[in-house]
Write a protein that holds these residues in place. Structure first.
Motif, short mmCIF file in Angstrom:
data_model
loop_
_atom_site.label_atom_id
_atom_site.label_comp_id
_atom_site.label_asym_id
_atom_site.label_seq_id
_atom_site.Cartn_x
_atom_site.Cartn_y
_atom_site.Cartn_z
N ASN A 147 0.84 -1.20 0.00
CA ASN A 147 0.00 0.00 0.00
C ASN A 147 0.88 1.25 0.00
OD1 ASN A 147 -2.20 -1.74 0.41
ND2 ASN A 147 -1.99 -1.60 2.63
N PRO A 167 -2.99 -4.69 -3.42
CA PRO A 167 -3.16 -4.02 -2.13
C PRO A 167 -3.10 -5.02 -0.98
CG PRO A 167 -5.05 -3.63 -3.61
CD PRO A 167 -4.17 -4.64 -4.25
N ILE A 191 -4.71 2.98 0.74
CA ILE A 191 -5.67 2.16 1.50
C ILE A 191 -7.02 2.86 1.55
CG2 ILE A 191 -4.04 0.86 2.86
CD1 ILE A 191 -4.30 2.84 5.11
#
Length: 191
Positions: A147, A167, A191
């Motif tokens: 991230n 991610p 995020i």
């Protein structure tokens, strides 16, 4: 850089069977944790995981570190690739200073403010050993599990092709909501 390397050894874990190799850079020792099929992968999944003793080992709920490591090891065991365990505790301020930063956070500072108040930059990590590991393991392209935009920039600066970014999203809790918010809003985490 004067890096000392170990041989490759087998490491069966609760996640699956891995191979490991250690790298010593000065006083810091890092690990490459590879899936059994790692050498056959053209673009392996890779997680550069920064050490977090309080999260990874003690299960601290103040961060997302253990959850990201757990997610990554499960993913790599299933899909193939590599986790680099980057031993630079507390964004490379060390364990004593990290606990001091925790105390400042207990009094209302965010992670960046705490590091700055202790006389450090918001992030002191040095990724050069990661570049060495990529070269040593002949990684020219990868699928990066992160991230962190700084890790993306660093990998790109090495000339390593990022085929995909995966991610590493985990559930927040009441103890890490402010931490995750700071990572997103102040550090640009995806995020």
């Amino acid at each position: 850089m004067n890096i000392i390397e170990s041989n490759i050894a087998n490491l069966p874990t609760r996640y699956g069977k891995f191979k490991i190799k250690a790298y010593k850079d000065g006083h810091q020792e890092h690990l490459a944790i590879m899936s059994q099929d790692f050498e056959n992968l053209e673009a392996p999944y890779v997680r550069i995981h920064s050490e977090c003793l309080t999260g990874d080992t003690l299960g601290s709920l103040k961060c997302d570190c253990q959850s990201q490591l757990d997610l990554s090891l499960k993913f790599i065991a299933k899909n193939g690739g590599l986790v680099i365990y980057h031993r630079q505790e507390g964004r490379n301020i060390g364990l004593v200073n990290k606990v001091n930063a925790y105390a400042l956070q207990d009094n209302g500072r965010n992670t960046i403010e705490a590091n700055l108040e202790l006389g450090f930059a918001e992030d002191e990590r040095d990724y050069r050993v990661v570049g060495y590991i990529f070269e040593n393991l002949k990684i020219k392209k990868l699928k990066l599990i992160t991230n962190n935009p700084e890790k993306l920039k660093y990998v790109e600066s090495l000339g390593v092709e990022i085929v995909e970014r995966i991610p590493a999203i985990i559930k927040s809790n009441k103890y890490n909501e402010a931490y995750l918010s700071t990572k997103k809003e102040k550090m640009g985490h995806l995020i």
